[in-house]
Motif scaffolding. Structure first.
Motif, PDB file in Angstrom:
ATOM      1  N   LEU A 179       0.867  -1.183   0.000  1.00  0.00           N
ATOM      2  CA  LEU A 179       0.000   0.000   0.000  1.00  0.00           C
ATOM      3  C   LEU A 179       0.900   1.228   0.000  1.00  0.00           C
ATOM      4  O   LEU A 179       1.560   1.524   0.995  1.00  0.00           O
ATOM      5  CB  LEU A 179      -0.914  -0.011   1.227  1.00  0.00           C
ATOM      6  CG  LEU A 179      -1.864  -1.214   1.326  1.00  0.00           C
ATOM      7  CD1 LEU A 179      -2.541  -1.255   2.695  1.00  0.00           C
ATOM      8  CD2 LEU A 179      -2.908  -1.151   0.219  1.00  0.00           C
ATOM      9  N   SER A 180       0.940   1.929  -1.132  1.00  0.00           N
ATOM     10  CA  SER A 180       1.916   3.012  -1.311  1.00  0.00           C
ATOM     11  C   SER A 180       1.738   4.144  -0.311  1.00  0.00           C
ATOM     12  O   SER A 180       2.706   4.810   0.055  1.00  0.00           O
ATOM     13  CB  SER A 180       1.829   3.556  -2.743  1.00  0.00           C
ATOM     14  OG  SER A 180       0.526   4.059  -3.008  1.00  0.00           O
ATOM     15  N   ASP A 181       0.495   4.396   0.130  1.00  0.00           N
ATOM     16  CA  ASP A 181       0.272   5.504   1.058  1.00  0.00           C
ATOM     17  C   ASP A 181       0.457   5.084   2.518  1.00  0.00           C
ATOM     18  O   ASP A 181       0.222   5.883   3.427  1.00  0.00           O
ATOM     19  CB  ASP A 181      -1.127   6.094   0.863  1.00  0.00           C
ATOM     20  CG  ASP A 181      -2.216   5.047   0.972  1.00  0.00           C
ATOM     21  OD1 ASP A 181      -1.897   3.860   0.865  1.00  0.00           O
ATOM     22  OD2 ASP A 181      -3.386   5.433   1.144  1.00  0.00           O
ATOM     23  N   LEU A 182       0.858   3.847   2.754  1.00  0.00           N
ATOM     24  CA  LEU A 182       1.118   3.382   4.117  1.00  0.00           C
ATOM     25  C   LEU A 182       2.525   2.802   4.206  1.00  0.00           C
ATOM     26  O   LEU A 182       2.742   1.663   4.592  1.00  0.00           O
ATOM     27  CB  LEU A 182       0.080   2.331   4.526  1.00  0.00           C
ATOM     28  CG  LEU A 182      -1.349   2.846   4.751  1.00  0.00           C
ATOM     29  CD1 LEU A 182      -2.297   1.697   5.040  1.00  0.00           C
ATOM     30  CD2 LEU A 182      -1.387   3.867   5.890  1.00  0.00           C
ATOM     31  N   GLN A 183       3.490   3.606   3.802  1.00  0.00           N
ATOM     32  CA  GLN A 183       4.901   3.257   3.876  1.00  0.00           C
ATOM     33  C   GLN A 183       5.651   4.463   4.457  1.00  0.00           C
ATOM     34  O   GLN A 183       5.326   5.609   4.147  1.00  0.00           O
ATOM     35  CB  GLN A 183       5.481   2.940   2.491  1.00  0.00           C
ATOM     36  CG  GLN A 183       4.647   1.998   1.632  1.00  0.00           C
ATOM     37  CD  GLN A 183       4.811   0.549   2.022  1.00  0.00           C
ATOM     38  OE1 GLN A 183       5.871   0.135   2.468  1.00  0.00           O
ATOM     39  NE2 GLN A 183       3.749  -0.238   1.853  1.00  0.00           N
ATOM     40  N   GLY A 184       6.651   4.219   5.294  1.00  0.00           N
ATOM     41  CA  GLY A 184       7.409   5.344   5.833  1.00  0.00           C
ATOM     42  C   GLY A 184       8.654   4.897   6.563  1.00  0.00           C
ATOM     43  O   GLY A 184       8.715   3.781   7.097  1.00  0.00           O
ATOM     44  N   LYS A 185       9.647   5.770   6.581  1.00  0.00           N
ATOM     45  CA  LYS A 185      10.895   5.507   7.298  1.00  0.00           C
ATOM     46  C   LYS A 185      11.244   6.713   8.158  1.00  0.00           C
ATOM     47  O   LYS A 185      11.095   7.862   7.734  1.00  0.00           O
ATOM     48  CB  LYS A 185      12.038   5.216   6.316  1.00  0.00           C
ATOM     49  CG  LYS A 185      11.965   3.846   5.640  1.00  0.00           C
ATOM     50  CD  LYS A 185      13.209   3.590   4.809  1.00  0.00           C
ATOM     51  CE  LYS A 185      13.170   2.182   4.203  1.00  0.00           C
ATOM     52  NZ  LYS A 185      13.279   1.137   5.244  1.00  0.00           N
ATOM     53  N   GLY A 186      11.698   6.453   9.377  1.00  0.00           N
ATOM     54  CA  GLY A 186      12.088   7.533  10.278  1.00  0.00           C
ATOM     55  C   GLY A 186      10.938   8.435  10.663  1.00  0.00           C
ATOM     56  O   GLY A 186      11.140   9.630  10.903  1.00  0.00           O
ATOM     57  N   ARG A 187       9.754   7.879  10.743  1.00  0.00           N
ATOM     58  CA  ARG A 187       8.556   8.672  11.041  1.00  0.00           C
ATOM     59  C   ARG A 187       8.393   8.828  12.557  1.00  0.00           C
ATOM     60  O   ARG A 187       8.535   7.875  13.316  1.00  0.00           O
ATOM     61  CB  ARG A 187       7.325   7.974  10.453  1.00  0.00           C
ATOM     62  CG  ARG A 187       5.991   8.509  10.931  1.00  0.00           C
ATOM     63  CD  ARG A 187       5.658   9.838  10.279  1.00  0.00           C
ATOM     64  NE  ARG A 187       4.431  10.382  10.848  1.00  0.00           N
ATOM     65  CZ  ARG A 187       3.196  10.088  10.410  1.00  0.00           C
ATOM     66  NH1 ARG A 187       3.044   9.243   9.408  1.00  0.00           N
ATOM     67  NH2 ARG A 187       2.140  10.624  10.964  1.00  0.00           N
TER      68      ARG A 187
END
Length: 441
Positions: A179-187
């Motif tokens: 899911l492209s809108d549910l990806q993140g790093k260092g959030r």
């Protein structure tokens, strides 16, 4: 040229044209003479191509050019002769052009509504004046304090608790697809305050620093899903790595804080400054709501139709402003993508805004209101003064164009008409304040 005008409704007319056969033949011959001189056909020298060969190779192109020329010529002439002030490009339906025969086509045009504004004095409306409460002042003050908070690492434990600021990497998938809108790093996520995904933060409670946790959560139910008898549950599978834990350290709320961050000598003075700003904002909202209420009632007293193309264009601008659409997308595509309820709401609002603009413009003309050139220039100067210095040359060029100054002049004129209607309205003032979560009148 014969033109038959059919009234479709208050803002649309259908013009049916018939161009005489001799005029069609004249234009066809003219275009073929041009092709005779310039056409390149294999096996023939330039200027020596026989007419039948030209017709075989370029017949459709000639017909297209001739019909386009005849439509433009006759359409503009008809607008002038019949004093038609169209507000959008026409919808054209041409028949096939044949040399030596009359050429027929239709043009459906949209026109501005003819309005005589009635009952613009004494419009009844309610003005709900709001008084800022101590609770709102304290809430705003707490937000200011929060904005100056510092993060300090948590060293006395290594697991997540409520109120922690957690640094995470996360990724989610559904049915094996990312899911492209549910990806993140260092959030950074403040546990207990941010809403990232329903149930997400609760799953992190107790997770240890450096640990990777996996869990699945159901997607929030949509309105259209709720209408189905048994909507299938859709799950998002999360993989989250906890990197760091920190806690917020809030500055001490005292006179020193007021001096350093509020440009006030005392905390009491800062509270009063916040109250003034909140009240000014509330007053502006009240004035805007009153204007909307007055115009809504005036539209009820003066119903009229508006050109559908202008409504669709206003809808497009609204969706772009709301960041629902990009500037290069067409209205038809936008409408097809919006859910029915959302589309109907946006369309109703767009129609109302177009109606208000026409109504105010008609009233300004009816009352012979005017805006001096000096006032327009003052407004231009104020706009340029408010923008960033590096943007001022662009704004200067923009308002140096006559059409843009005319648009500004119209807006100022409409604002003047609106203010006049509000001043003459029969306004009932009601004071409301919010206390303990309840609105009191």
């Amino acid at each position: 040229m014969n033109v038959h005008i059919e009234i479709l409704d208050a803002v649309q007319k259908k013009l049916t044209f018939e161009i005489p056969s001799d005029r069609v033949k004249e234009e066809v011959e003219k275009v073929y003479r041009t092709f005779q001189r310039t056409a390149q056909v294999k096996g023939f020298r330039a200027g020596k191509v026989p007419r039948p060969v030209l017709e075989r190779h370029f017949g459709e192109q000639v017909a297209s050019e001739v019909s386009a020329h005849l439509i433009e010529e006759s359409y503009l002439k008809a607008l002038q002769e019949h004093s038609l002030q169209v507000v959008a490009d026409p919808h054209l339906v041409p028949e096939k052009l044949v040399s030596g025969q009359p050429f027929r086509y239709s043009a459906t045009v949209e026109l501005p509504p003819e309005i005589t504004v009635k009952d613009y004095e004494g419009v009844e409306a309610e003005k709900a004046v709001k008084k800022v409460t101590d609770e709102e002042v304290e809430k705003s003050l707490a937000q200011i304090v929060e904005s100056f908070a510092q993060l300090s690492p948590i060293t006395d434990r290594n697991h997540v608790e409520n109120g922690d600021v957690v640094t995470i990497d996360y990724a989610a998938s559904s049915e094996g697809r990312p899911l492209s809108d549910l990806q993140g790093k260092g959030r950074f996520i403040e546990i207990g305050k941010e809403v990232t995904f329903p149930g997400f933060q609760e799953k992190l409670l107790g997770a240890r620093k450096g640990e990777t946790v996996q869990f699945s959560l159901p997607f929030p139910q949509r309105e259209e899903d709720a209408r189905e008898q048994a909507p299938p549950e859709r799950l998002a599978a999360f993989r989250v790595t906890v990197h760091d834990l920190a806690r917020k350290e809030l500055p001490t709320l005292d006179d020193e804080f007021a001096k350093d961050h509020g440009e006030c000598d005392t905390l009491a003075e800062l509270r009063e400054k916040i109250r003034t700003n909140l009240q000014q904002h509330a007053d502006r909202q009240v004035d805007s709501q009153l204007q909307d209420a007055v115009m809504t009632r005036l539209l009820e007293l003066n119903p009229f139709e508006v050109p559908p193309t202008l409504v669709r264009e206003q809808l497009r601008r609204m969706l772009i402003d709301a960041r629902i659409a990009s500037p290069d997308i067409d209205v038809a595509t936008l409408e097809s993508r919006l859910p029915e309820g959302l589309r109907a709401g946006f369309m109703s609002s767009a129609r109302k805004q177009v109606q208000i603009a026409f109504l105010l413009e008609a009233l300004a003309k009816q009352l012979e209101l005017s805006i001096p050139d000096e006032e327009v220039q003052k407004q231009v100067n104020d706009i340029i003064e408010r923008v960033e210095p590096n943007l001022r040359p662009q704004f200067t060029v923009f308002y140096g164009r006559e059409e843009n100054r005319r648009m500004l002049h119209t807006r100022l004129l409409n604002d003047k008409a609106l203010q006049l209607v509000v001043e003459k309205a029969n306004v009932k003032v009601v004071e409301r304040e919010v206390a303990g979560g309840e609105e009191k009148e």
